[in-house]
Write a protein that holds these residues in place. Structure first.
Motif, PDB file in Angstrom:
ATOM      1  N   UNK A   1      -6.103  -2.628   5.697  1.00 30.44           N
ATOM      2  CA  UNK A   1      -6.556  -2.707   4.269  1.00 30.44           C
ATOM      3  C   UNK A   1      -5.982  -3.845   3.785  1.00 30.44           C
ATOM      4  N   UNK A   2      -4.829  -4.525   4.167  1.00 34.07           N
ATOM      5  CA  UNK A   2      -4.332  -5.804   3.670  1.00 34.07           C
ATOM      6  C   UNK A   2      -5.010  -6.931   3.853  1.00 34.07           C
ATOM      7  N   UNK A   3      -5.510  -6.798   5.196  1.00 35.66           N
ATOM      8  CA  UNK A   3      -6.265  -8.133   5.579  1.00 35.66           C
ATOM      9  C   UNK A   3      -7.438  -8.608   4.455  1.00 35.66           C
ATOM     10  N   UNK A   4      -7.922  -7.821   3.898  1.00 37.76           N
ATOM     11  CA  UNK A   4      -9.183  -8.334   3.093  1.00 37.76           C
ATOM     12  C   UNK A   4      -8.412  -8.557   1.582  1.00 37.76           C
ATOM     13  N   UNK A   5      -7.321  -8.002   1.325  1.00 37.06           N
ATOM     14  CA  UNK A   5      -6.769  -8.153   0.053  1.00 37.06           C
ATOM     15  C   UNK A   5      -6.211  -9.590   0.262  1.00 37.06           C
ATOM     16  N   UNK A   6      -5.423 -10.144   1.197  1.00 37.27           N
ATOM     17  CA  UNK A   6      -5.024 -11.547   1.609  1.00 37.27           C
ATOM     18  C   UNK A   6      -6.041 -12.388   1.539  1.00 37.27           C
ATOM     19  N   UNK A   7      -7.061 -12.128   2.164  1.00 42.04           N
ATOM     20  CA  UNK A   7      -8.272 -13.061   2.179  1.00 42.04           C
ATOM     21  C   UNK A   7      -8.793 -13.475   0.943  1.00 42.04           C
ATOM     22  N   UNK A   8      -8.912 -12.323  -0.007  1.00 43.95           N
ATOM     23  CA  UNK A   8      -9.418 -12.473  -1.397  1.00 43.95           C
ATOM     24  C   UNK A   8      -8.452 -13.396  -2.137  1.00 43.95           C
ATOM     25  N   UNK A   9      -7.053 -12.969  -2.061  1.00 50.03           N
ATOM     26  CA  UNK A   9      -6.204 -13.973  -2.766  1.00 50.03           C
ATOM     27  C   UNK A   9      -6.231 -15.354  -2.187  1.00 50.03           C
ATOM     28  N   UNK A  10      -6.432 -15.475  -1.120  1.00 51.69           N
ATOM     29  CA  UNK A  10      -6.410 -17.016  -0.616  1.00 51.69           C
ATOM     30  C   UNK A  10      -7.377 -17.684  -1.439  1.00 51.69           C
ATOM     31  N   UNK A 138     -10.191   6.756  -1.722  1.00 52.84           N
ATOM     32  CA  UNK A 138      -9.039   6.543  -0.268  1.00 52.84           C
ATOM     33  C   UNK A 138      -8.965   7.674   0.511  1.00 52.84           C
ATOM     34  N   UNK A 139      -9.043   8.927   0.040  1.00 59.39           N
ATOM     35  CA  UNK A 139      -9.036  10.164   0.652  1.00 59.39           C
ATOM     36  C   UNK A 139     -10.325  10.183   1.424  1.00 59.39           C
ATOM     37  N   UNK A 140     -11.489   9.885   0.939  1.00 57.02           N
ATOM     38  CA  UNK A 140     -12.854   9.827   1.753  1.00 57.02           C
ATOM     39  C   UNK A 140     -12.534   9.025   2.647  1.00 57.02           C
ATOM     40  N   UNK A 141     -12.164   7.532   2.543  1.00 55.91           N
ATOM     41  CA  UNK A 141     -12.025   6.812   3.430  1.00 55.91           C
ATOM     42  C   UNK A 141     -11.188   7.067   4.589  1.00 55.91           C
ATOM     43  N   UNK A 156     -19.623   0.989  11.879  1.00 60.76           N
ATOM     44  CA  UNK A 156     -20.071   0.315  10.806  1.00 60.76           C
ATOM     45  C   UNK A 156     -19.583   0.884   9.413  1.00 60.76           C
ATOM     46  N   UNK A 157     -19.703   2.038   9.376  1.00 65.06           N
ATOM     47  CA  UNK A 157     -19.153   2.664   8.074  1.00 65.06           C
ATOM     48  C   UNK A 157     -17.791   2.579   7.869  1.00 65.06           C
ATOM     49  N   UNK A 158     -16.862   2.743   8.872  1.00 70.21           N
ATOM     50  CA  UNK A 158     -15.661   2.764   8.863  1.00 70.21           C
ATOM     51  C   UNK A 158     -15.193   1.158   8.419  1.00 70.21           C
ATOM     52  N   UNK A 159     -15.825   0.173   8.716  1.00 68.52           N
ATOM     53  CA  UNK A 159     -15.651  -1.304   8.235  1.00 68.52           C
ATOM     54  C   UNK A 159     -16.164  -1.385   6.715  1.00 68.52           C
ATOM     55  N   UNK A 160     -16.939  -0.654   6.283  1.00 65.45           N
ATOM     56  CA  UNK A 160     -17.492  -0.851   5.107  1.00 65.45           C
ATOM     57  C   UNK A 160     -16.361   0.033   4.117  1.00 65.45           C
ATOM     58  N   UNK A 161     -15.704   1.145   4.512  1.00 61.88           N
ATOM     59  CA  UNK A 161     -14.729   2.036   3.845  1.00 61.88           C
ATOM     60  C   UNK A 161     -13.367   1.237   3.840  1.00 61.88           C
ATOM     61  N   UNK A 162     -13.221   0.542   4.856  1.00 59.74           N
ATOM     62  CA  UNK A 162     -11.927  -0.447   4.900  1.00 59.74           C
ATOM     63  C   UNK A 162     -11.892  -1.326   3.745  1.00 59.74           C
ATOM     64  N   UNK A 163     -12.945  -2.045   3.066  1.00 63.92           N
ATOM     65  CA  UNK A 163     -13.032  -2.801   2.019  1.00 63.92           C
ATOM     66  C   UNK A 163     -12.948  -2.067   0.916  1.00 63.92           C
ATOM     67  N   UNK A 164     -13.595  -0.745   0.802  1.00 65.55           N
ATOM     68  CA  UNK A 164     -13.622   0.043  -0.365  1.00 65.55           C
ATOM     69  C   UNK A 164     -11.949   0.675  -0.491  1.00 65.55           C
ATOM     70  N   UNK A 165     -11.555   0.951   0.564  1.00 72.64           N
ATOM     71  CA  UNK A 165     -10.045   1.248   0.481  1.00 72.64           C
ATOM     72  C   UNK A 165      -8.986   0.283  -0.013  1.00 72.64           C
ATOM     73  N   UNK A 166      -9.393  -0.887   0.300  1.00 73.36           N
ATOM     74  CA  UNK A 166      -8.502  -2.158   0.004  1.00 73.36           C
ATOM     75  C   UNK A 166      -8.914  -2.260  -1.729  1.00 73.36           C
TER      76      UNK A 166
END
Length: 294
Positions: A1-10, A138-141, A156-166
């Protein structure tokens, strides 16, 4: 979950640096190239200790994706957002991972022009309602990720929920920062953020020098995660204390200072101020909001 956030901040940080470089030097793209190349050199060294680390691919994607984005005029920045959303959606549906980086970088680059607007919107946000909705998501994810164990076809759905959770995590933290506990949270996490690059690399050094990383990799899956989480928690506490002391006594982190020098050394001063759509004061203040990329 932190990987997308780190990428966004970059991506946001790159956009803020682009604004700052245009104001400060007559060769802003050279400054950004130096910055990304310096990060790449650090990433090469870091790969030796932590194969799969983020700095080297971030530097490469930055040169291939973010640098070309600077050639688009401000009035065409919407193209960057659309491209970022499309690339991110495709990457999420194909499993996520490093392929998420280009799209999220572009979204972050676009957001760098709108940080003040987002901050003002957060101030108007109903913290309780936003936090409740985000916690629900987050609970749904978490449920979807658990379901993946018995239904691999939903990857594929899990990948999408990773972004939603982030995204939900950001909302929850943003809401918490606007409550009475906000100052205490900021006192802990602001120094960690200001030394983010130093902390990222020193965490690897601590795991390697203590032998914990090697030991964890040789454990069974049932033992690996609990021990890894304890090790990470200990390192995080140590870094929180060290970052606080360093910020108060020295200021900028050692790797952050070296990266700053590599970025700006030899830069030619701007002949005249460049209209970037933001006042110098707003850029300085905003950069403080995202210290990970200073």
């Amino acid at each position: 979950r932190f990987f997308p956030l780190f990428s966004l901040l970059f991506g946001i940080g790159f956009g803020l640096m682009w604004t700052s470089a245009r104001r400060r030097t007559s060769t802003p793209r050279i400054v950004l190239v130096r910055r990304l190349l310096a990060l790449g050199v650090l990433g090469v060294a870091h790969q030796v200790l932590q194969p799969g680390e983020a700095l080297l691919p971030y530097a490469a994607v930055g040169l291939l994706v973010l640098l070309p984005a600077t050639f688009l005029p401000r009035q065409m920045r919407t193209v960057i957002l659309v491209a970022g959303v499309v690339l991110t959606a495709v990457a999420a549906l194909t499993g996520g991972g490093l392929v998420l980086v280009p799209g999220i970088f572009l979204i972050g680059f676009w957001l760098s022009d709108h940080v003040r607007t987002i901050d003002a919107a957060a101030d108007r946000l109903s913290s309780g309602a936003a936090a409740a909705v985000s916690l629900g998501a987050l609970l749904v994810g978490a449920g979807v990720v658990a379901l993946q164990q018995v239904l691999p076809a939903i990857d594929p759905v899990v990948g999408s929920f990773a972004l939603i959770s982030a995204g939900c995590s950001v909302v929850v933290i943003t809401c918490a920062l606007r409550t009475p506990v906000g100052p205490a949270l900021a006192a802990v996490f602001t120094p960690l953020g200001r030394l983010a690059l130093t902390n990222y690399v020193t965490a690897t050094l601590l795991l390697v020098l203590t032998g914990v990383g090697f030991a964890v990799n040789n454990l069974g899956a049932d033992q690996r995660w609990p021990i890894a989480m304890v090790a990470c928690l200990v390192i995080l506490v140590l870094q929180a204390v060290a970052s606080r002391l360093w910020s108060v006594t020295v200021g900028q982190g050692p790797l952050e200072a070296a990266w700053r020098w590599a970025t700006w050394a030899g830069a030619k001063p701007a002949a005249r101020p460049t209209d970037t759509g933001s006042s110098p004061g707003s850029v300085t203040a905003t950069t403080g909001t995202f210290p990970v990329v200073q």
